[in-house]
Each structure stands twice: as structure tokens, then as C-alpha cells.
Design a protein around this motif. Structure first.
Motif, PDB file in Angstrom:
ATOM      1  N   VAL A   1       1.053  -1.261   0.044  1.00 29.76           N
ATOM      2  CA  VAL A   1      -0.128  -0.010  -0.084  1.00 29.76           C
ATOM      3  C   VAL A   1       0.869   1.139  -0.108  1.00 29.76           C
ATOM      4  CG1 VAL A   1      -1.952   0.991   0.923  1.00 29.76           C
ATOM      5  CG2 VAL A   1      -1.633  -1.318   1.371  1.00 29.76           C
ATOM      6  N   PRO A   2       1.401   1.561  -1.269  1.00 30.26           N
ATOM      7  CA  PRO A   2       2.215   2.734  -1.191  1.00 30.26           C
ATOM      8  C   PRO A   2       1.699   4.107  -0.853  1.00 30.26           C
ATOM      9  CG  PRO A   2       1.230   2.529  -3.325  1.00 30.26           C
ATOM     10  CD  PRO A   2       0.821   1.149  -2.476  1.00 30.26           C
TER      11      PRO A   2
ATOM     12  N   GLN B   1      -1.582   6.048   9.510  1.00 24.08           N
ATOM     13  CA  GLN B   1      -1.331   5.516  10.840  1.00 24.08           C
ATOM     14  C   GLN B   1      -2.306   4.574  11.142  1.00 24.08           C
ATOM     15  OE1 GLN B   1      -3.072   6.665  14.011  1.00 24.08           O
ATOM     16  NE2 GLN B   1      -1.862   4.659  14.928  1.00 24.08           N
ATOM     17  N   ASP B   2      -3.662   4.878  10.729  1.00 26.12           N
ATOM     18  CA  ASP B   2      -4.691   3.936  11.182  1.00 26.12           C
ATOM     19  C   ASP B   2      -4.849   2.802  10.493  1.00 26.12           C
ATOM     20  OD1 ASP B   2      -5.819   5.876  13.079  1.00 26.12           O
ATOM     21  OD2 ASP B   2      -6.804   6.780  11.353  1.00 26.12           O
ATOM     22  N   GLY B   3      -4.359   2.793   9.366  1.00 24.60           N
ATOM     23  CA  GLY B   3      -4.600   1.524   8.362  1.00 24.60           C
ATOM     24  C   GLY B   3      -3.218   0.996   7.926  1.00 24.60           C
ATOM     25  N   THR B   4      -1.844   1.342   8.178  1.00 23.96           N
ATOM     26  CA  THR B   4      -0.873   0.889   7.491  1.00 23.96           C
ATOM     27  C   THR B   4      -0.516  -0.731   7.817  1.00 23.96           C
ATOM     28  OG1 THR B   4       0.044   2.903   7.210  1.00 23.96           O
ATOM     29  CG2 THR B   4       1.524   1.100   7.199  1.00 23.96           C
ATOM     30  N   THR B   5      -0.514  -0.890   9.299  1.00 22.36           N
ATOM     31  CA  THR B   5      -0.315  -2.146   9.600  1.00 22.36           C
ATOM     32  C   THR B   5      -1.573  -3.061   9.726  1.00 22.36           C
ATOM     33  OG1 THR B   5      -0.150  -1.229  11.995  1.00 22.36           O
ATOM     34  CG2 THR B   5       1.866  -1.485  10.911  1.00 22.36           C
ATOM     35  N   ALA B   6      -2.433  -2.388  10.338  1.00 23.94           N
ATOM     36  CA  ALA B   6      -3.749  -3.055  10.443  1.00 23.94           C
ATOM     37  C   ALA B   6      -3.954  -4.217  11.396  1.00 23.94           C
ATOM     38  CB  ALA B   6      -4.225  -3.607   8.973  1.00 23.94           C
ATOM     39  N   GLY B   7      -2.983  -4.145  12.300  1.00 31.92           N
ATOM     40  CA  GLY B   7      -2.664  -5.337  13.366  1.00 31.92           C
ATOM     41  C   GLY B   7      -1.882  -6.662  12.878  1.00 31.92           C
TER      42      GLY B   7
END
Length: 313
Positions: free
Chosen positions: A213-214, A218-224
């Protein structure tokens, strides 16, 4: 579901497995030395935001990947200092690392929130091999980090099981007092492998923003994914090559929700529920494999999470 959709989903699952596998391999190294590091998610976020900053400024993906990895290693040294030198509670220290990493990455990435990255990793072309049905898209149409991850897992397996240094690491994780008596530097070994784990976690985060995801969010980059990696280490019974297989399973669970939403029988199933599949799988793994006795039987280091005090040998 048609054959094309199956192939595309499986190929996407291979790529989705890369950050999970890298983070889990890093955690495995740390745990093999006896240090439980719950801060994987925080290290991944730091690696991701630093890699994006460097990639955006320089245009070099490999430099960005290196900087993100080093940032993860430096950040993990905080946990090493707290858990090894100060002998703090490793669970509390790891959770603090997640909170600190989340806040710090948000601050660093405020100026690039939602900004796209101009370049990303491109698949390696293997000529006619890429045209082989099923195996072609799965194995011969992937970006370089897929093959690098496989190589890293093999090297870690060889290191832990076939080298004197790897034997020392396992000795420190099983019985640090005995290892100390044999002349092994327990603190140095734990420091080195916690930071090596941070390096791979930072690499996992960097790959997310450079190859999957280029953009930075902060809310969705690692996604847990950091939490999934922790469960994967247990699921793989602390064995590096099993981590690869487990990562593919979790990667498939992450990608399966997209094609499930397109199936004729799935419209009545909420999309939010389908998106929960990898996390439901994580919970199932923790429930099934979470007991202390079972962890011992499947290969958990005996001294995992226990600070070593030399005078208490």
C-alpha cells in the motif's frame, strides 16, 4: 468461484504473507533468546513511517527499506534495555513500545498522511516459468521481497539449528543460568536478537508502505499485522520454516474477504465480518495453543519472558 479468481487470490496471498512472515521471524529470534516482545506493531509502524519518508525524499526503495529496518532495530533497543538490563516486566514493556511507537509514528508521519508514494516494488519476470498454470503466478510473478523473505526464513532455520551461535541462542532461551555457566554472554545474546527481531519488524512495516500500500496512514498501514505475527510464532511452534506456511495461511485469510464478497452466496454476509477473518483465525490460534503446558510441548523456550538475574543461578 472461477479458476482465475482462485489464482489471483492465491498469488495475492503470497505477497500478503511477506510482512506477516518477516515480523513473525523477527519475533521468533527474540523469543528464542528468551525475550517476549509484544511491541511488534509499534516497531512496524516506526519502520513504515521512516521508510516512507526516505522513499518519498530519495526515490530509492532499497534505501528506504534499509532505513525502515534500521529504525525498527533502534526502536527495539528500548525494549531490550528495559527487559534485559533493567529486568522490567516484558509484557508491560512490549505494550508500552506499541503505545510509544503508535504516537511517535503519528507525529513523524503527520506531514505525509495519505500521500501516495511514486514508486513501488515490481514483480521479477521469470520468462516462460511465469506462464505455468497456477505455479507461475504463485511463484514466478512476485516482487523481490517474496524471495528475500523465503531466503531469510531458510537462513534463520539454518542459523538456529546448524550453527554454534544458534545453539547458544537456544541455550539462553531454555536455561540462561546454564548458558552463563558455559561462558555464553546472556545479556549480549538477548540484546542482539531483540534488535535483530526489531530489524525484521521494521522491514515488515517498510515493505507495507513500499510494496503493498504505497501510502502512509497511521490508522490502516499495519492493520494489526504485528499482533497476527505474535500468534503466528506460536502457531508455527517456534520453527522458522513453519512460519512461512503459517504466514501464507494468514495472508490467504487477509485476501479471502475480497473474493468472498464477490461470490453469489455472499451478498448477505456483512463485509465487516469477512474482513474479520484473519483476526478470528488469530484468536482461534491463541485459544487452542495458548495454555502454558501446551506451549512447552510444542517448543516454546522454557525461559521465555523470564528476566535473568545472574546471582540467582
Amino acid at each position: 468461484m472461477n479458476d482465475t479468481a482462485i489464482v489471483l487470490t492465491l498469488a495475492a496471498a503470497v505477497a500478503a504473507a511477506v510482512p506477516i512472515a518477516l515480523a513473525a521471524l523477527g519475533e521468533l529470534l527474540s523469543e528464542k533468546s528468551g525475550v517476549l516482545n509484544l511491541g511488534v506493531e509499534g516497531m512496524m509502524l516506526i519502520g513504515a513511517v521512516m521508510a516512507f519518508q526516505v522513499g518519498d525524499a530519495s526515490g530509492s526503495l532499497w534505501l528506504a527499506l534499509l532505513v525502515g529496518s534500521v529504525a525498527g532495530a533502534v526502536f527495539s533497543s528500548i525494549h531490550a534495555f528495559l527487559s534485559v538490563t533493567l529486568r522490567a516486566n516484558q509484557i508491560v514493556s512490549g505494550l508500552a513500545l506499541v503505545i510509544f511507537g503508535t504516537g511517535l509514528s503519528t507525529f513523524i508521519g503527520k506531514s505525509i498522511e495519505g500521500k501516495p508514494l511514486a514508486t513501488d516494488f515490481t514483480p521479477i519476470r521469470w520468462g516462460p516459468l511465469g506462464d505455468i498454470p497456477l505455479l507461475g503466478p504463485l511463484l514466478f510473478d512476485q516482487d523481490p521481497m517474496v524471495y528475500a523473505t523465503i531466503a531469510i526464513a531458510i537462513l534463520i532455520a539454518f542459523y538456529l539449528n546448524r550453527t554454534k551461535a544458534g545453539l547458544s541462542v537456544r541455550a539462553v532461551g531454555e536455561s540462561p543460568g546454564t548458558a552463563d555457566t558455559m561462558g555464553i554472554a546472556v545479556a549480549a545474546t538477548r540484546y542482539a536478537h531483540v534488535m535483530a527481531g526489531g530489524f525484521l519488524a521494521g522491514m515488515a512495516g517498510a515493505y507495507l508502505v513500499l510494496g503493498q500500500v504505497p501510502s502512509w496512514s497511521q490508522d490502516g498501514t499495519t492493520a494489526g499485522i504485528g499482533w497476527i505475527a505474535l500468534a503466528l510464532v506460536v502457531f508455527a511452534s517456534w520453527r522458522p520454516l513453519r512460519v512461512l506456511l503459517g504466514a501464507f495461511l494468514f495472508g490467504f485469510a487477509r485476501r479471502a474477504n475480497f473474493w468472498l464478497q464477490g461470490e453469489e452466496w455472499a451478498p448477505n454476509i456483512p463485509a465487516e465480518f469477512l474482513s474479520m477473518l484473519p483476526y478470528l483465525l488469530t484468536i482461534a490460534v491463541l485459544v487452542v495453543w495458548g495454555s502454558r503446558d501446551l506451549r512447552r510441548r510444542v517448543g516454546a523456550p522454557m525461559a521465555l519472558g523470564v528476566p535473568y538475574v545472574r546471582d540467582e543461578r
